[in-house]
Design a protein around this motif. Structure first.
Motif, mmCIF file in Angstrom:
data_model
loop_
_atom_site.group_PDB
_atom_site.id
_atom_site.type_symbol
_atom_site.label_atom_id
_atom_site.label_comp_id
_atom_site.label_asym_id
_atom_site.label_seq_id
_atom_site.Cartn_x
_atom_site.Cartn_y
_atom_site.Cartn_z
ATOM 1 N N SER A 95 18.195 29.677 55.223
ATOM 2 C CA SER A 95 19.246 29.358 54.934
ATOM 3 C C SER A 95 19.583 27.841 55.203
ATOM 4 C CB SER A 95 20.331 30.092 56.089
ATOM 5 O OG SER A 95 20.229 29.781 57.266
ATOM 6 N N ASP A 96 18.873 27.216 55.911
ATOM 7 C CA ASP A 96 18.906 25.744 55.993
ATOM 8 C C ASP A 96 18.313 24.847 54.726
ATOM 9 O OD1 ASP A 96 16.417 26.772 57.375
ATOM 10 O OD2 ASP A 96 16.074 24.359 57.549
ATOM 11 N N GLU A 97 17.701 25.619 54.081
ATOM 12 C CA GLU A 97 17.359 25.075 52.719
ATOM 13 C C GLU A 97 17.869 25.418 51.598
ATOM 14 O OE1 GLU A 97 12.278 25.380 53.714
ATOM 15 O OE2 GLU A 97 13.442 27.261 53.082
ATOM 16 N N VAL A 98 19.155 25.826 51.843
ATOM 17 C CA VAL A 98 20.050 26.325 50.785
ATOM 18 C C VAL A 98 21.270 25.528 50.526
ATOM 19 C CG1 VAL A 98 21.442 28.049 49.918
ATOM 20 C CG2 VAL A 98 19.275 28.641 50.792
ATOM 21 N N LEU A 99 21.617 24.894 49.507
ATOM 22 C CA LEU A 99 22.773 23.874 49.384
ATOM 23 C C LEU A 99 23.749 24.700 48.284
ATOM 24 C CD1 LEU A 99 24.156 21.208 49.503
ATOM 25 C CD2 LEU A 99 22.763 20.670 47.385
ATOM 26 N N ALA A 100 25.252 25.151 48.713
ATOM 27 C CA ALA A 100 26.002 25.781 47.947
ATOM 28 C C ALA A 100 27.345 25.200 47.859
ATOM 29 C CB ALA A 100 26.077 27.413 48.888
ATOM 30 N N PHE A 101 28.159 25.759 46.864
ATOM 31 C CA PHE A 101 29.175 24.907 46.629
ATOM 32 C C PHE A 101 30.304 26.153 46.035
ATOM 33 C CE2 PHE A 101 25.805 22.057 45.449
ATOM 34 C CZ PHE A 101 26.358 20.781 46.171
ATOM 35 N N GLY A 102 31.597 26.001 46.262
ATOM 36 C CA GLY A 102 32.397 26.860 45.805
ATOM 37 C C GLY A 102 33.899 26.191 46.014
ATOM 38 N N ASP A 103 35.038 27.128 45.700
ATOM 39 C CA ASP A 103 36.524 26.533 45.682
ATOM 40 C C ASP A 103 37.345 27.726 46.147
ATOM 41 O OD1 ASP A 103 36.340 27.901 43.095
ATOM 42 O OD2 ASP A 103 37.793 26.456 42.559
ATOM 43 N N MET A 104 36.995 28.914 46.180
ATOM 44 C CA MET A 104 37.897 30.137 46.431
ATOM 45 C C MET A 104 37.510 30.983 47.528
ATOM 46 S SD MET A 104 40.657 29.416 44.433
ATOM 47 C CE MET A 104 41.227 31.434 44.500
ATOM 48 N N PRO A 105 38.294 31.948 47.814
ATOM 49 C CA PRO A 105 38.013 32.726 49.075
ATOM 50 C C PRO A 105 36.729 33.547 48.668
ATOM 51 C CG PRO A 105 40.418 32.753 48.576
ATOM 52 C CD PRO A 105 39.813 31.899 47.516
ATOM 53 N N ASN A 106 36.457 33.952 47.379
ATOM 54 C CA ASN A 106 35.587 34.658 47.182
ATOM 55 C C ASN A 106 34.082 34.000 47.256
ATOM 56 O OD1 ASN A 106 35.979 33.081 44.729
ATOM 57 N ND2 ASN A 106 34.815 34.620 43.769
ATOM 58 N N ASP A 107 34.021 32.639 47.594
ATOM 59 C CA ASP A 107 32.891 31.999 47.915
ATOM 60 C C ASP A 107 32.912 31.599 49.633
ATOM 61 O OD1 ASP A 107 32.408 30.967 45.260
ATOM 62 O OD2 ASP A 107 34.155 29.778 45.501
ATOM 63 N N LEU A 108 33.634 32.345 50.424
ATOM 64 C CA LEU A 108 33.517 31.907 51.824
ATOM 65 C C LEU A 108 32.367 32.376 52.421
ATOM 66 C CD1 LEU A 108 34.844 31.006 54.383
ATOM 67 C CD2 LEU A 108 35.794 33.305 54.560
ATOM 68 N N GLU A 109 31.830 33.706 52.229
ATOM 69 C CA GLU A 109 30.598 34.053 52.800
ATOM 70 C C GLU A 109 29.324 33.294 52.387
ATOM 71 O OE1 GLU A 109 33.653 37.310 52.829
ATOM 72 O OE2 GLU A 109 32.686 36.143 51.124
ATOM 73 N N MET A 110 29.391 33.119 51.075
ATOM 74 C CA MET A 110 28.147 32.326 50.601
ATOM 75 C C MET A 110 28.219 30.889 51.338
ATOM 76 S SD MET A 110 27.415 30.859 46.684
ATOM 77 C CE MET A 110 28.844 29.965 46.354
ATOM 78 N N LEU A 111 29.405 29.970 51.328
ATOM 79 C CA LEU A 111 29.459 28.587 51.880
ATOM 80 C C LEU A 111 29.033 28.691 53.352
ATOM 81 C CD1 LEU A 111 32.439 27.331 49.902
ATOM 82 C CD2 LEU A 111 30.047 27.289 49.200
ATOM 83 N N THR A 112 29.420 29.857 53.859
ATOM 84 C CA THR A 112 29.063 29.807 55.502
ATOM 85 C C THR A 112 27.688 30.409 56.013
ATOM 86 O OG1 THR A 112 30.291 31.916 55.598
ATOM 87 C CG2 THR A 112 31.621 30.226 56.089
ATOM 88 N N TRP A 113 27.112 30.876 54.908
ATOM 89 C CA TRP A 113 25.869 31.233 55.207
ATOM 90 C C TRP A 113 24.768 30.459 55.011
ATOM 91 C CZ3 TRP A 113 21.715 31.493 51.897
ATOM 92 C CH2 TRP A 113 20.359 32.157 52.509
#
Length: 277
Positions: A213-231
């Motif tokens: 997970s620490d090798e992953v960079l993620a971007f988003g802007d809406m509630p459906n992105d929350l789990e991805m951005l926090t993982w």
């Protein structure tokens, strides 16, 4: 070191015109050419993806790039041009949820999407990228086959407050399905298979490719992105995104109009061994 970049599309990588900004597209190309895996993680159905993927150009390094469509219900290999996996609700499960939601929210628009068809109940204006030949109109309880694999079920209620509608639908559905929203100002709620979200699909994909997970960079802007951005070890909410999401994630990058994703990617490519803020 970043080995995988996962990003939402609408409002993050592409604008209201459904196009990438040049700087952002160039940054994605540079990252892919540097060997970083690219995953587009979107609420969009697969049938809306080709006009977006065409913008990548023939020189795109597609060997290491994928799309998770319908909030993770479909995994599509860009290089091979084929669906690798689906995570669906059955037609029977969808019909049961629909029956309850139809009673609670009468006169709403209901949509059940499979890989091949779009089942519509209510007043519907097709998306400009929609293939109208795939639309099946009529009561979903009658038109949707019980054996169908439903990638997403949607409820649109004219005049409702988006956040309140989301809470109301969750109250009805409980734990039987995943419930979220991706349209910033529309009273549109999206349902999928129980436990499904962008984050869990990304986590499984990363594990399959021996990426932490620490090798992953993620971007988003809406509630459906929350789990991805926090993982993700480095998850960024767009400054132009929903205020609630920015507060929950706690890390932001410049907004879409400032090519925020490109700015971060350019930084990691220039200094790959340095930690990100």
């Amino acid at each position: 070191m970043i080995k995988l970049i996962a990003s939402d599309l609408d409002g993050t990588l592409i604008g209201h015109d459904f196009r990438f900004r040049p700087r952002t597209l160039e940054a994605l190309h540079l990252a892919a050419d540097a060997g970083i895996q690219i995953v587009f993680v979107t609420g969009r159905p697969l049938r809306w993806m080709q006009p977006v993927l065409d913008q990548l150009g023939s020189e795109w390094n597609g060997e290491n790039s994928f799309v998770f469509c319908s909030n993770g219900a479909v995994t599509y290999d860009i290089g091979q041009g084929k669906v690798l996996a689906t995570r669906t609700m059955s037609g029977t499960e969808t019909q049961a949820l629909h029956s309850e939601l139809e009673r609670v929210f009468p006169d709403s628009l209901f949509i059940a999407e499979t890989l091949d068809q779009v089942y519509v109940q209510g007043k519907y204006r097709p998306h400009e990228q929609e293939d109208s030949t795939k639309i099946v109109e009529g009561p979903i309880g009658c038109t949707l086959d019980s054996e169908a694999g439903v990638v997403k079920y949607l409820l649109y209620r004219e005049g409702a407050a988006p956040s309140a509608l989301l809470d109301q639908v969750r109250d009805v559905v409980g734990e039987r399905a995943a419930v979220t929203r991706s349209a910033p100002y529309q009273p549109l709620v999206e349902l999928a298979r129980k436990g499904l979200n962008k984050g869990c699909v990304l986590a499984d994909f990363a594990a399959e490719h021996s990426i932490r997970s620490d090798e992953v960079l993620a971007f988003g802007d809406m509630p459906n992105d929350l789990e991805m951005l926090t993982w993700a070890g480095k998850g960024y909410a767009m400054e132009s995104g929903l205020p609630q999401l920015k507060e929950q994630v706690g890390r932001t990058c410049p907004g879409f109009d400032q090519d925020g994703v490109a700015q971060v990617i350019e930084g990691i490519l220039a200094h790959p061994s340095e930690d990100l803020i």
